[in-house]
Design a protein around this motif. Structure first.
Motif, mmCIF file in Angstrom:
data_model
loop_
_atom_site.group_PDB
_atom_site.id
_atom_site.type_symbol
_atom_site.label_atom_id
_atom_site.label_comp_id
_atom_site.label_asym_id
_atom_site.label_seq_id
_atom_site.Cartn_x
_atom_site.Cartn_y
_atom_site.Cartn_z
ATOM 1 N N THR A 130 0.814 -1.244 0.120
ATOM 2 C CA THR A 130 0.036 -0.206 0.103
ATOM 3 C C THR A 130 0.866 1.237 -0.138
ATOM 4 N N ASP A 166 -19.505 -2.968 -5.593
ATOM 5 C CA ASP A 166 -18.508 -1.868 -6.208
ATOM 6 C C ASP A 166 -17.263 -2.642 -5.914
ATOM 7 N N ARG A 189 -15.218 8.394 -6.529
ATOM 8 C CA ARG A 189 -14.186 7.866 -7.507
ATOM 9 C C ARG A 189 -15.018 8.045 -8.842
ATOM 10 N N THR A 198 -22.898 6.369 9.195
ATOM 11 C CA THR A 198 -22.558 5.586 10.478
ATOM 12 C C THR A 198 -21.959 6.233 11.715
ATOM 13 N N ALA A 252 -4.990 5.791 -4.127
ATOM 14 C CA ALA A 252 -5.544 4.617 -5.315
ATOM 15 C C ALA A 252 -5.305 5.291 -6.575
ATOM 16 N N PRO A 296 -9.220 8.445 -10.166
ATOM 17 C CA PRO A 296 -9.110 8.144 -8.660
ATOM 18 C C PRO A 296 -8.033 8.643 -8.187
ATOM 19 N N GLN A 340 -15.174 -4.465 2.517
ATOM 20 C CA GLN A 340 -15.319 -5.247 1.587
ATOM 21 C C GLN A 340 -14.219 -6.345 1.374
ATOM 22 N N TRP A 393 -8.020 15.318 5.583
ATOM 23 C CA TRP A 393 -6.837 14.762 4.908
ATOM 24 C C TRP A 393 -5.776 15.042 5.944
ATOM 25 N N GLY A 394 -5.228 13.863 6.295
ATOM 26 C CA GLY A 394 -3.666 13.890 7.150
ATOM 27 C C GLY A 394 -2.664 13.875 6.267
ATOM 28 N N GLN A 413 -11.053 0.636 -2.277
ATOM 29 C CA GLN A 413 -10.888 0.786 -0.629
ATOM 30 C C GLN A 413 -9.769 0.176 -0.210
ATOM 31 N N ILE A 419 -21.069 10.483 5.938
ATOM 32 C CA ILE A 419 -20.979 9.136 6.477
ATOM 33 C C ILE A 419 -22.209 8.927 7.507
ATOM 34 N N GLU A 458 -10.861 -0.471 21.006
ATOM 35 C CA GLU A 458 -11.349 0.474 20.117
ATOM 36 C C GLU A 458 -12.571 1.414 20.528
ATOM 37 N N LEU A 509 -16.790 6.582 -0.944
ATOM 38 C CA LEU A 509 -15.633 6.651 -1.847
ATOM 39 C C LEU A 509 -16.161 6.198 -3.223
ATOM 40 N N LYS A 510 -17.022 5.276 -3.617
ATOM 41 C CA LYS A 510 -17.258 5.088 -4.841
ATOM 42 C C LYS A 510 -17.862 6.238 -5.471
ATOM 43 N N LYS A 558 -6.138 5.817 0.129
ATOM 44 C CA LYS A 558 -6.400 7.352 -0.420
ATOM 45 C C LYS A 558 -5.343 7.621 -1.428
ATOM 46 N N TRP A 589 -18.917 4.200 4.250
ATOM 47 C CA TRP A 589 -17.408 4.797 3.749
ATOM 48 C C TRP A 589 -17.227 4.485 2.347
ATOM 49 N N PRO A 590 -17.462 2.870 2.007
ATOM 50 C CA PRO A 590 -17.303 2.503 0.733
ATOM 51 C C PRO A 590 -18.271 2.999 -0.342
ATOM 52 N N TYR A 608 -17.787 -4.129 5.957
ATOM 53 C CA TYR A 608 -17.563 -2.736 5.948
ATOM 54 C C TYR A 608 -16.276 -2.637 4.809
#
Lengths: 591, 313
Positions: free
Chosen positions: A137, B34, A468, A431, B45, A500, B276, A479-480, B39, A429, A283, A464-465, B43, A460-461, B274
């Protein structure tokens, strides 16, 4: 029936009895640290989140690191002997690796004894980041930056087994202790990338021994080592001091005021200063907070809803906290929150005045009070304080709230009192209660201008979709910093970075793009600073985004914790922390 | 019918059920959902990286081949690694399931036994204030959110009184006990209300049957009638209710595990959906389905044990 009842009573009583027994007491100096999220594993090439990076930073090390005390953040050598020699054109960096650094003992090495770290280990470790089969990543950092590395990745993507022996032009071990990087073009942020965990040194023997299970068998050169194989389900990670760790010392100088705060009390002492670390993965905010108040954790951030119980209106600790000897640490975070416009939508793309009106009509001071307990700093533009490019005395003319000014701008945008303006869809979001409340507050602010906002709740997904696929019209996000350089924030508005890529709002301004392209390859200095400031001013006045705040971290540490300093880059922090066990003993009665 | 033939036949049901379950999960995640690669990449991608990742995860294969891979993993129980954490999924389950069971099983056992005993007691005192009081307490208990119990018990009993650990877990017996005591008590509080109400209804259904009247007419004492006759005849619905819950005990309890930092399987499925993280969703769905089938079969067999009149066909 009597027997069954008796069995149940005995079982219940034994549970209660054992439940009341206390856990084992600490032996030696044991640091108790919280983590708010599960740790995925210990492979540096996947250290994409802050919490994985923090754990990896206890075991692994890189060529460079951030100075623990100095602000603004300053890179210093870690496994490198010194900062690199850089060629005149800024494209070749040569490092000398420190001699005598040992990997932690592990059965992957002959006789189980860790071998010496050499330059070739960095070549191997960085190739792993580029390895197409491993899908690191962190590949985005060096993608297209090191000569020959992209070609190496491409060649190997079709091979069954990746060939690590083939030479990459820009990534060579010149001798046992010398490593040279050749860049495809000047990339001044390159040194920051070497302080990121993605590029920390791993030993090839260990990777090859454990193969896919390598992520659970961390073996680095760092100050701490795990007491057993990592179990990804665990909620407690225990480290002990690495017995073969080199002589590394606590810094003898820091920033202004550090001495007065006692942060130089351990100056010159050999680190790490504790024998053991117990990291508790908790958490839930409430659970972390109760554990901290009970003295089970050495530091913790303050939950939003408990803020008033811990901090007075004058931003000091409450008497109850003071009595327990706790200390408050406040530091600005390197981040920015914002509401984005979709610039592929002609409504926003072609109407700067509409964007400015909306920004001016947004009550950021109230947002700060309601959602950040008044602790954040309202953002004037995109670059946060603490890094070059931030303008401390600059106030954007489109920040407010100035309702009348916003209404005038809206009228000149062609929508007097919002008439004729179509309904705008704002994604948030669903949630997260805070995200929803913030979206509702934005909706209310805009309705005061006559702008009709419809809220759309997402996971969240889903969000993002929508970003994108460019179907989100407006949305809230943050943004961090990946590294302390304005480039990392300004790139969010750079045209070629459109989705993207990181420029999710698809803002595209030719003047901004030209200046950014020029600044991005400049070495740090007054000229680059001036360019960054110019870009930051454009980012404020063009209002490509409605800026929110730069958040502030409020952390409370126990009185017995020594050398705690708030930092954005926490990976190396644990080795500098110390404990005053006498004071801990004295304060125990307060808990 | 021979019981072994019955077991074999019911075991074979696993095949079409697994096909059905995997097909629905596959449809939801690989066709209707999707692209998960963006995901997973976070950030930074890009189209190129997403394409590479799709190839690496096998998402570029034709759909029928992807589905065959899903079926293969369900049959072999080799679910591979989580896309998100890169951890071996079978290892995640192997590590997490015993931890979840360490508090769900005692909680479940105690609440079931207590529930049955209390329901017998209220059946004995049916229509009196004791009966009404128990039903009232059960309804009140069930009306309060589980989160409220967790937050209160953790704050009061663990933090304020210091009777229990606030959170955490230690592996191995008896080290884990201090950490699961309060979660077990909360489990009991949460389960007793619905359990007692359900068992009470069953007992009251039985208590008015002719055979109970006959037993009483024969002069048998009320406790004897309740324990030897009513309870025995009420066992079939109790078994159905109880046994079918067992596979879900392995999955733990999301809220309890999250608040008490217990490293079980609670929430693993929710988090995977969550994130995916398709391999984990696939594994957990298959895992639950197989568990459900096995324990359904077990409850059928138990019927024949508790009631010899029941024949398996």
């Amino acid at each position: 029936m009597k027997k069954s009842l008796l069995a149940v009573v005995i079982l219940a009583a034994s549970i209660a009895l054992v439940g009341c027994t206390k856990k084992k007491k600490d032996i030696g100096k044991v640091l108790h640290m919280p983590v708010p999220m599960a740790v995925k594993g210990f492979d540096p090439i996947h250290a994409s989140d802050k919490y994985a990076s923090d754990e990896i930073g206890k075991v692994y090390e890189g060529l460079l690191q951030y100075h623990y005390l100095k602000r603004p953040y300053e890179l210093i050598p870690n496994l490198a002997e010194a900062l690199p020699t850089v060629s005149e054109d800024g494209s070749t960096y040569t490092f000398k690796v420190k001699k005598g650094i040992l990997f932690q003992d592990n059965e992957a090495f002959p006789g189980g004894k860790g071998r010496e770290l050499v330059a070739a280990d960095f070549v191997y470790s960085i190739k792993r980041v580029a390895d197409p089969k491993l899908q690191s990543t962190g590949w985005w950092v060096l993608d297209g930056k090191i000569a020959g590395l992209n070609e190496w990745r491409k060649e190997n993507s079709s091979k069954k087994v990746v060939d690590y022996s083939s030479v990459v032009e820009g990534l060579k071990a010149l001798d046992k202790y010398t490593i040279q990087f050749k860049l495809t073009k000047p990339f001044p942020q390159f040194l920051y990338s070497l302080a990121m965990p993605f590029h920390f040194a791993v030993a090839r023997e260990v990777v090859e021994k454990y193969k896919k299970e390598f992520l659970n068998h961390p073996v680095g050169t760092g100050p701490f080592q795990l007491t057993s194989k990592f179990n990804a389900q665990t909620r407690k990670i225990t480290y002990i001091k690495n017995p073969t760790f080199r002589d590394k010392f606590y810094p003898t100088e820091g920033s202004e005021g550090d001495k007065e705060k006692g942060l130089l009390g351990s100056a010159g002492k050999k680190i790490p200063l504790v024998d053991k670390i117990e990291v508790s993965i908790i958490e839930e905010e409430q659970t972390r907070w109760l554990n901290f108040k009970k003295g089970n954790l050495d530091f913790n951030s303050i939950p939003k809803d408990d803020f008033a119980n811990a901090i007075t209106p004058s931003k000091d600790l409450t008497p109850e906290m003071n009595k327990k000897g706790m200390k408050l640490h406040i530091a600005a975070s390197l981040d920015v929150t914002y509401s984005a416009f979709q610039h592929t939508d002609p409504l926003f793309k072609d109407n700067k005045k509409l964007r400015q009106a909306m920004s001016l009509g947004y009550d950021i001071k109230k947002v700060n009070e309601l959602f950040y307990n008044g602790t954040a700093q309202p953002a004037q533009s995109i670059v946060p304080p603490g890094i070059s490019g931030f303008m401390p005395s600059y106030n954007s003319p489109f920040r407010g709230r100035d309702l009348e000014g916003a209404k005038k701008l809206l009228a000149s945008a062609g929508y007097p009192e919002g008439k004729g303006l179509p309904e705008i869809l704002f994604e948030h979001i669903g949630t997260s209660p805070t995200s929803r409340q913030m979206a509702e507050f934005f909706q209310k602010n805009m309705s005061d201008l006559g702008i009709n906002i419809r809220l759309s709740s997402n996971s969240w997904p889903e969000l993002l979709k929508k970003i994108r696929t460019r179907t989100a019209q407006m949305w809230g996000i943050a943004w961090g910093a990946d590294y302390p350089d304005a480039e990392n924030f300004l790139q969010l508005l750079y045209g070629p970075n459109q989705t993207p890529g990181a420029n999710g709002s698809n803002y595209n301004n030719s003047e901004f793009n030209t200046l950014f392209k020029k600044a991005a390859i400049m070495q740090a200095g007054p000229e680059r600073k001036a360019l960054y400031e110019k870009l930051n001013r454009i980012a404020a006045e063009e209002v490509p985004l409605i800026y929110g705040v730069h958040r502030t971290s409020f952390v409370i540490a126990q009185g017995w914790l020594k050398n705690f300093k708030a930092t954005e880059f926490t990976g190396e922090r644990a080795q500098y922390l110390g404990l005053d066990l006498d004071l801990k003993g004295k304060l125990a009665k307060e808990f | 019918m021979n019981i072994w033939v019955y077991i074999l036949r019911r075991t074979l049901y696993v095949i079409p059920i697994l096909f059905g379950v995997t097909f629905i999960v596959f449809l939801l995640f690989n066709v209707l959902n999707d692209d998960p690669t963006y995901q997973l990449l976070g950030k930074h991608a890009s189209e190129e990286r997403a394409m590479e990742l799709r190839k690496e995860l096998g998402l570029d294969k034709p759909l029928y081949m992807q589905y065959l891979d899903v079926v293969k993993s369900a049959v072999t129980f080799d679910f591979g690694r989580s896309w998100k954490s890169k951890q071996l999924i079978t290892e995640m389950i192997r590590e997490g399931a015993p931890v979840s069971l360490s508090f769900t099983l005692p909680g479940f056992f105690i609440s079931t036994v207590l529930g049955i005993l209390i329901s017998l007691l209220v059946a004995y005192y049916r229509g009196t204030y004791i009966d009404k009081f128990v039903v009232f307490v059960c309804i009140c208990g069930m009306s309060i959110s589980s989160l409220a119990y967790i937050l209160f018990c953790q704050w009061y009993f663990a933090y304020e009184l210091g009777l229990f650990e606030i959170s955490g877990y230690e592996y191995g017996f008896p080290d884990f006990l201090p950490y699961v005591s309060l979660p077990i008590i909360i489990w009991l509080i949460l389960s007793l209300g619905p359990d007692v109400r359900f068992f009470r209804t069953i007992m009251l259904d039985e208590i008015y049957q002719d055979y109970v009247r006959t037993a009483r007419a024969k002069g048998l004492s009320e406790p004897y009638v309740l324990l030897k006759h009513v309870l025995k005849n009420a066992l079939i619905p109790i078994i159905t209710y109880v046994v079918i819950q067992i596979p879900f005990l392995l999955l733990g309890a999301l809220l309890i595990e999250t608040f008490f930092s217990i490293p079980g399987l609670g929430g693993i499925l929710v988090k995977a959906i969550y994130d995916q993280d398709f391999p984990v969703v696939k594994a957990m769905t298959v895992f639950i389905s197989v568990g459900y089938i096995i324990f359904n079969l077990l409850s059928d067999i138990l019927y024949t044990v508790v009631d010899p009149r029941v024949r398996l066909k």
